[in-house]
Design a protein around this motif. Structure first.
Motif, PDB file in Angstrom:
ATOM      1  N   GLU A   1       0.826  -1.212   0.000  1.00 50.33           N
ATOM      2  CA  GLU A   1       0.000   0.000   0.000  1.00 50.33           C
ATOM      3  C   GLU A   1       0.861   1.263   0.000  1.00 50.33           C
ATOM      4  OE1 GLU A   1      -0.175  -2.428   2.217  1.00 50.33           O
ATOM      5  OE2 GLU A   1      -2.210  -3.285   2.225  1.00 50.33           O
TER       6      GLU A   1
ATOM      7  N   VAL B   1      -2.144 -15.344  -3.987  1.00 50.24           N
ATOM      8  CA  VAL B   1      -2.749 -15.202  -2.669  1.00 50.24           C
ATOM      9  C   VAL B   1      -2.281 -16.281  -1.692  1.00 50.24           C
ATOM     10  CG1 VAL B   1      -4.817 -16.540  -3.277  1.00 50.24           C
ATOM     11  CG2 VAL B   1      -4.939 -14.819  -1.454  1.00 50.24           C
TER      12      VAL B   1
ATOM     13  N   ASN C   1       2.054 -11.107  -2.229  1.00 53.57           N
ATOM     14  CA  ASN C   1       1.217 -12.122  -1.596  1.00 53.57           C
ATOM     15  C   ASN C   1      -0.086 -11.460  -1.133  1.00 53.57           C
ATOM     16  OD1 ASN C   1       1.358 -14.007   1.497  1.00 53.57           O
ATOM     17  ND2 ASN C   1       0.368 -14.572  -0.408  1.00 53.57           N
ATOM     18  N   VAL C   2      -0.988 -11.206  -2.110  1.00 55.16           N
ATOM     19  CA  VAL C   2      -2.243 -10.509  -1.813  1.00 55.16           C
ATOM     20  C   VAL C   2      -3.388 -11.145  -2.595  1.00 55.16           C
ATOM     21  CG1 VAL C   2      -1.088  -8.308  -1.338  1.00 55.16           C
ATOM     22  CG2 VAL C   2      -1.907  -8.801  -3.650  1.00 55.16           C
ATOM     23  N   ASN C   3      -4.597 -10.763  -2.229  1.00 55.85           N
ATOM     24  CA  ASN C   3      -5.801 -11.235  -2.905  1.00 55.85           C
ATOM     25  C   ASN C   3      -6.158 -10.287  -4.046  1.00 55.85           C
ATOM     26  OD1 ASN C   3      -8.772 -11.576  -3.409  1.00 55.85           O
ATOM     27  ND2 ASN C   3      -8.537 -13.119  -1.797  1.00 55.85           N
TER      28      ASN C   3
ATOM     29  N   ASP D   1      -8.162  -7.131  -3.552  1.00 57.83           N
ATOM     30  CA  ASP D   1      -7.561  -5.997  -2.849  1.00 57.83           C
ATOM     31  C   ASP D   1      -6.668  -5.147  -3.746  1.00 57.83           C
ATOM     32  OD1 ASP D   1      -8.766  -6.726  -0.447  1.00 57.83           O
ATOM     33  OD2 ASP D   1      -7.111  -8.063   0.098  1.00 57.83           O
TER      34      ASP D   1
ATOM     35  N   ILE E   1      -3.771  -1.350  -3.399  1.00 56.30           N
ATOM     36  CA  ILE E   1      -2.316  -1.301  -3.541  1.00 56.30           C
ATOM     37  C   ILE E   1      -1.851  -0.730  -4.877  1.00 56.30           C
ATOM     38  CG2 ILE E   1      -1.920  -3.173  -1.910  1.00 56.30           C
ATOM     39  CD1 ILE E   1      -1.727  -5.106  -4.169  1.00 56.30           C
TER      40      ILE E   1
END
Length: 212
Positions: free
Chosen positions: A25, A70, A94-96, A99, A103
């Motif tokens: 972010e 993810v 390493n995110v969904n 989301d 970011i």
């Protein structure tokens, strides 16, 4: 397919912040700070073990890449590939996918790759498909105007659904292949799933779509 839990995955991820971006972010709107060179940014959503994104980064050093996955138990395999290759134009997240707007800002991304996404075949799971209209809105909100999504799958049902979804959203269908490996398309880099499924005799579908 049930994923094997790897309790040590988070610890390994924490050991390599130079490869897996921590606190993404904080780079929203300024991802050029993550890389050595300011170049176009391409992202792959659902990078799996990272073969595609790693080989793309090798083949195109004039483009920056981010592989997004993810599942920690899977992204560590992509991390191993990146540690070995040590490419300055490739990072991991390493995110969904849901989301992404947290970011990335509008105009952060130049192209999106969707390779062998989970087809979520049951109707009640339609909203989970990465080519569902809500995701297409998310992609539009982080891509530069007029940029593209490149999509590959071996699942005919998902491909047909995705073409309909793209068209209904108003995307321009620039390229469609109903049998990629028998087409004249050049420069294809296979994912792990693509190699596995094609060896089984499965047809590979591919398309390129553009926001207007």
């Amino acid at each position: 397919m049930r994923l094997r839990h790897k309790p040590w995955a988070q610890e390994k991820i924490n050991q390599y912040p130079q490869y897996i971006i921590a606190n993404p972010e904080s780079f929203k709107g300024k991802y050029e700070e993550v890389f050595e060179k300011q170049q176009p940014l391409h992202i792959e959503i659902g990078s799996g073990k990272g073969r595609f994104i790693t080989e793309m980064a090798k083949a195109h050093p004039d483009i920056n890449y981010i592989g997004i996955e993810v599942y920690q138990s899977i992204i560590i395999s992509a991390l191993d590939n990146l540690i070995e290759a040590d490419l300055p134009n490739l990072k991991l997240l390493n995110v969904n996918a849901g989301d992404l707007e947290k970011i990335f800002e509008k105009n952060d991304v130049d192209r999106i790759y969707l390779n062998f996404s989970d087809p979520w075949p049951k109707t009640r799971h339609e909203k989970r498909r990465l080519t569902y209209k809500n995701y297409l809105q998310i992609y539009q909100n982080i891509l530069k105007d007029g940029r593209e999504i490149h999509f590959k799958t071996d699942n005919q049902g998902l491909f047909e659904y995705s073409l309909t979804s793209f068209s209904a959203y108003g995307l321009l269908l620039k390229y469609i292949s109903l049998d990629l490996h028998k087409s004249e398309f050049e420069g294809n880099i296979m994912t792990e799933y693509e190699e596995k499924f094609s060896k089984m005799g499965n047809r590979i579908y591919r398309c390129e779509v553009q926001y207007q």
